[in-house]
Design a protein around this motif. Structure first.
Motif, PDB file in Angstrom:
ATOM      1  N   GLU A   1      -5.541 -28.697  17.688  1.00  0.00           N
ATOM      2  CA  GLU A   1      -6.061 -28.014  18.877  1.00  0.00           C
ATOM      3  C   GLU A   1      -7.110 -26.958  18.530  1.00  0.00           C
ATOM      4  N   GLY A   2      -7.316 -26.714  17.232  1.00  0.00           N
ATOM      5  CA  GLY A   2      -8.310 -25.731  16.813  1.00  0.00           C
ATOM      6  C   GLY A   2      -7.788 -24.306  16.738  1.00  0.00           C
ATOM      7  N   TRP A   3      -6.459 -24.138  16.828  1.00  0.00           N
ATOM      8  CA  TRP A   3      -5.836 -22.814  16.777  1.00  0.00           C
ATOM      9  C   TRP A   3      -4.729 -22.846  15.729  1.00  0.00           C
ATOM     10  N   LEU A   4      -4.768 -21.930  14.799  1.00  0.00           N
ATOM     11  CA  LEU A   4      -3.691 -21.830  13.819  1.00  0.00           C
ATOM     12  C   LEU A   4      -3.014 -20.475  13.967  1.00  0.00           C
ATOM     13  N   PRO A   5      -1.692 -20.463  14.155  1.00  0.00           N
ATOM     14  CA  PRO A   5      -1.011 -19.179  14.245  1.00  0.00           C
ATOM     15  C   PRO A   5      -0.999 -18.486  12.881  1.00  0.00           C
ATOM     16  N   LEU A   6      -1.328 -17.220  12.875  1.00  0.00           N
ATOM     17  CA  LEU A   6      -1.257 -16.398  11.671  1.00  0.00           C
ATOM     18  C   LEU A   6      -1.060 -14.959  12.147  1.00  0.00           C
ATOM     19  N   HIS A   7       0.132 -14.469  11.977  1.00  0.00           N
ATOM     20  CA  HIS A   7       0.513 -13.159  12.505  1.00  0.00           C
ATOM     21  C   HIS A   7       0.418 -12.118  11.395  1.00  0.00           C
ATOM     22  N   LEU A   8      -0.172 -10.984  11.712  1.00  0.00           N
ATOM     23  CA  LEU A   8      -0.303  -9.877  10.779  1.00  0.00           C
ATOM     24  C   LEU A   8       0.794  -8.873  11.092  1.00  0.00           C
ATOM     25  N   VAL A   9       1.634  -8.571  10.102  1.00  0.00           N
ATOM     26  CA  VAL A   9       2.714  -7.612  10.317  1.00  0.00           C
ATOM     27  C   VAL A   9       2.652  -6.506   9.265  1.00  0.00           C
ATOM     28  N   VAL A  10       3.032  -5.311   9.693  1.00  0.00           N
ATOM     29  CA  VAL A  10       3.104  -4.146   8.812  1.00  0.00           C
ATOM     30  C   VAL A  10       4.556  -3.703   8.782  1.00  0.00           C
ATOM     31  N   LYS A  11       5.109  -3.577   7.570  1.00  0.00           N
ATOM     32  CA  LYS A  11       6.512  -3.187   7.414  1.00  0.00           C
ATOM     33  C   LYS A  11       6.626  -1.982   6.494  1.00  0.00           C
ATOM     34  N   SER A  12       7.655  -1.189   6.746  1.00  0.00           N
ATOM     35  CA  SER A  12       7.991  -0.088   5.847  1.00  0.00           C
ATOM     36  C   SER A  12       8.655  -0.665   4.600  1.00  0.00           C
ATOM     37  N   GLU A  13       8.189  -0.268   3.437  1.00  0.00           N
ATOM     38  CA  GLU A  13       8.822  -0.716   2.205  1.00  0.00           C
ATOM     39  C   GLU A  13      10.145   0.006   1.965  1.00  0.00           C
ATOM     40  N   ASN A  14      10.321   1.153   2.617  1.00  0.00           N
ATOM     41  CA  ASN A  14      11.553   1.917   2.438  1.00  0.00           C
ATOM     42  C   ASN A  14      12.755   1.212   3.054  1.00  0.00           C
ATOM     43  N   ASP A  15      12.599   0.719   4.291  1.00  0.00           N
ATOM     44  CA  ASP A  15      13.737   0.109   4.993  1.00  0.00           C
ATOM     45  C   ASP A  15      13.452  -1.277   5.542  1.00  0.00           C
ATOM     46  N   GLY A  16      12.244  -1.810   5.319  1.00  0.00           N
ATOM     47  CA  GLY A  16      11.885  -3.132   5.797  1.00  0.00           C
ATOM     48  C   GLY A  16      11.612  -3.216   7.287  1.00  0.00           C
ATOM     49  N   LEU A  21       0.842  -1.192   0.000  1.00  0.00           N
ATOM     50  CA  LEU A  21       0.000   0.000   0.000  1.00  0.00           C
ATOM     51  C   LEU A  21       0.878   1.243   0.000  1.00  0.00           C
ATOM     52  N   THR A  22       0.401   2.288  -0.627  1.00  0.00           N
ATOM     53  CA  THR A  22       1.060   3.585  -0.550  1.00  0.00           C
ATOM     54  C   THR A  22       0.128   4.535   0.185  1.00  0.00           C
ATOM     55  N   LEU A  23       0.651   5.189   1.218  1.00  0.00           N
ATOM     56  CA  LEU A  23      -0.155   6.108   2.014  1.00  0.00           C
ATOM     57  C   LEU A  23      -0.241   7.442   1.288  1.00  0.00           C
ATOM     58  N   PRO A  24      -1.454   7.889   0.939  1.00  0.00           N
ATOM     59  CA  PRO A  24      -1.603   9.093   0.134  1.00  0.00           C
ATOM     60  C   PRO A  24      -1.052  10.356   0.789  1.00  0.00           C
ATOM     61  N   SER A  25      -1.177  10.476   2.099  1.00  0.00           N
ATOM     62  CA  SER A  25      -0.762  11.716   2.755  1.00  0.00           C
ATOM     63  C   SER A  25       0.749  11.897   2.754  1.00  0.00           C
ATOM     64  N   SER A  26       1.496  10.811   2.811  1.00  0.00           N
ATOM     65  CA  SER A  26       2.953  10.944   2.900  1.00  0.00           C
ATOM     66  C   SER A  26       3.686  10.347   1.706  1.00  0.00           C
ATOM     67  N   GLY A  27       3.008   9.509   0.940  1.00  0.00           N
ATOM     68  CA  GLY A  27       3.663   8.827  -0.165  1.00  0.00           C
ATOM     69  C   GLY A  27       4.501   7.640   0.287  1.00  0.00           C
ATOM     70  N   ALA A  28       4.540   7.387   1.590  1.00  0.00           N
ATOM     71  CA  ALA A  28       5.305   6.256   2.114  1.00  0.00           C
ATOM     72  C   ALA A  28       4.604   4.953   1.736  1.00  0.00           C
ATOM     73  N   SER A  29       5.393   3.931   1.477  1.00  0.00           N
ATOM     74  CA  SER A  29       4.839   2.624   1.145  1.00  0.00           C
ATOM     75  C   SER A  29       5.013   1.668   2.313  1.00  0.00           C
ATOM     76  N   ILE A  30       3.965   0.900   2.575  1.00  0.00           N
ATOM     77  CA  ILE A  30       4.025  -0.123   3.610  1.00  0.00           C
ATOM     78  C   ILE A  30       3.558  -1.441   3.001  1.00  0.00           C
ATOM     79  N   SER A  31       3.998  -2.522   3.578  1.00  0.00           N
ATOM     80  CA  SER A  31       3.469  -3.827   3.189  1.00  0.00           C
ATOM     81  C   SER A  31       2.773  -4.424   4.394  1.00  0.00           C
ATOM     82  N   ILE A  32       1.713  -5.139   4.122  1.00  0.00           N
ATOM     83  CA  ILE A  32       0.975  -5.857   5.157  1.00  0.00           C
ATOM     84  C   ILE A  32       1.075  -7.326   4.800  1.00  0.00           C
ATOM     85  N   GLU A  33       1.574  -8.114   5.734  1.00  0.00           N
ATOM     86  CA  GLU A  33       1.812  -9.528   5.476  1.00  0.00           C
ATOM     87  C   GLU A  33       1.145 -10.394   6.532  1.00  0.00           C
ATOM     88  N   THR A  34       0.733 -11.574   6.139  1.00  0.00           N
ATOM     89  CA  THR A  34       0.351 -12.608   7.089  1.00  0.00           C
ATOM     90  C   THR A  34       1.504 -13.595   7.155  1.00  0.00           C
TER      91      THR A  34
END
Length: 88
Positions: free
Chosen positions: A69-84, A9-22
């Protein structure tokens, strides 16, 4: 192989790019970065350990969280595309 899914995603207000990952395993995330996001003030980590990387890793490695056990780990992370850098 990783089952990671990513959206850019690119944030319109700043132009910064982020990635959202599972991410299917906490071990794929750097412990110090995870803990810094989960506990920006270190003293809370000792009082409420349930978001600590080591706690989540123990749940996963002991199979306390698993399909059986009925539980699956799935972590949501947000990273800066500029520096990771992990942002959340």
């Amino acid at each position: 192989t990783s089952d990671t899914s990513e959206t850019l995603l690119t944030l319109p207000s700043s132009g910064a790019s982020i990635s959202i990952e599972t991410v299917p395993s906490i071990d794929e995330i750097v412990q110090s970065e995870w803990d810094a996001c989960a506990y920006p003030q270190d003293e809370r980590a000792e009082k409420v350990p349930f978001l600590k990387h080591s706690f989540l890793a123990a749940l996963e490695s002991s199979k306390s969280v698993s399909r059986d056990e009925g539980w699956l780990p799935l972590h949501l992370v947000v990273k800066s595309e500029n520096d990771g850098k992990l942002l959340g």
